[in-house]
Design an enzyme around this catalytic site. Structure first.
Site: not given
Length: 337
Positions: A152-153
């Site tokens: 997700l980062y």
């Protein structure tokens, strides 16, 4: 005197960039939310070294407070904005995903709007080598597709690149995104391997070595990185370029004054060699606990830094042995070891 606004000013990279700019005589205003993702005391210690220096001002507030951010930028009237503030960390994105949405997406949206309203000459946004995701062709080039993020980062940082491109196209906002490759050095973050490994080795404790040690990173010393960012400030993408004008290997957009640039050493270092550099600097051997890959992690990173060199005449040059020696020396001093 150049006026430069830096978000994430109390962070690892932000602190070093602000100090570098002040050393050069720039007028710098920092902005930071001082969140507790890691030890706020470390952030306060960095900030204390900046406060009181001639030419430095600071605002403590959150990126999500769009009105406060916009008013702060408007009052300072910067020529350049360097947007470093973000929720960082691949592994933490599995634990607290919503913080990445609010800080990296909502916060960057607020920053883009404030930069547009302020009419800044050059907007610079930090991205990450993690956006290359599952790409297997190395070294990574800025013109490679980056459509397979593994965390997700990485996905939120790729999204901020896309958002900034649309603002550059719609509003003529000159923008450079830079992709960092595993930055390390004095005043680094406690959640990163240099800090974790150094602490454990000095304490005689085992270190967790993921991927059974078969991992590679392009380690970039923080002093080299901030020099690259500083030099890129002058490489303003003034206008979109016709496709036939864009040099091979250049990521300059044909529809916006926008470019993405790798900042990395251009050298793939084995995890074992990285650990050996810490051992040499610490004067102690590591006890290795070999483990499998972690979710969201990648096996290797490796930057092609030819575009940075073409735009600035500079390539990062600090080797891992020299850089880790500097980090370990700082770590001992900071902890009075």
């Amino acid at each position: 005197m150049q006026r430069i606004y830096v978000t994430g000013a109390a962070g690892f990279i932000g602190y070093h960039l602000c100090a570098h700019l002040l050393d050069e005589g720039a007028q710098v205003h920092g902005f930071d939310g001082m969140t507790d993702y890691y030890d706020v005391g470390l952030k306060r210690a960095r900030l204390a070294r900046l406060l009181g220096r001639e030419g430095f001002g600071f605002t403590e507030a959150m990126l999500e407070d769009g009105a406060r951010l916009a008013a702060d930028i408007a009052a300072f009237r910067p020529e350049v904005i360097v947007h470093l503030a973000a929720q960082a960390g691949v592994r933490y994105s599995l634990e607290a995903p919503r913080s990445y949405i609010s800080a990296n997406l909502e916060g960057t949206f607020n920053l883009l709007e404030a930069a547009r309203d302020a009419g800044v000459r050059h907007l610079m946004l930090a991205s990450t080598s993690s956006v290359y995701g599952a790409n297997e062709s190395m070294p990574y080039r800025e013109t490679d597709k980056a459509d397979t993020p593994l965390s997700l980062y990485a996905a939120t940082k790729k999204a901020t690149e896309a958002l900034s491109h649309s603002w550059a196209h719609l509003y003529g906002l000159p923008t450079t995104c830079f992709r960092f490759f595993t930055v390390y050095g004095p005043w680094g973050r406690p959640d990163m391997a240099p800090w974790k490994f150094t602490r454990a080795i000095l304490a005689g404790e085992p270190i967790d070595v993921y991927g059974h040690g078969e991992m590679y990173r392009d380690f970039t010393y923080v002093g080299d990185l901030v020099r690259g960012v500083r030099l890129l400030m002058a490489a303003v993408p003034e206008r979109p370029a016709r496709r036939e004008e864009i040099a091979a290997g250049d990521s300059l957009s044909p529809v916006a004054p926008w470019r993405v640039v790798n900042i990395g050493n251009g050298e793939k270092v084995a995890l074992g060699d990285f650990i050996a550099a810490i051992e040499a600097a610490a004067g102690r051997a590591a006890k290795r606990n070999l483990m499998g890959m972690q979710k969201g992690d990648v096996r290797a990173t490796w930057a092609d830094n030819a575009l940075l060199a073409r735009l600035t005449g500079y390539r990062p040059e600090t080797g891992i042995a020299e850089g880790m020696a500097a980090f370990v020396a700082w770590f001992r001093d900071y902890h009075s070891l």
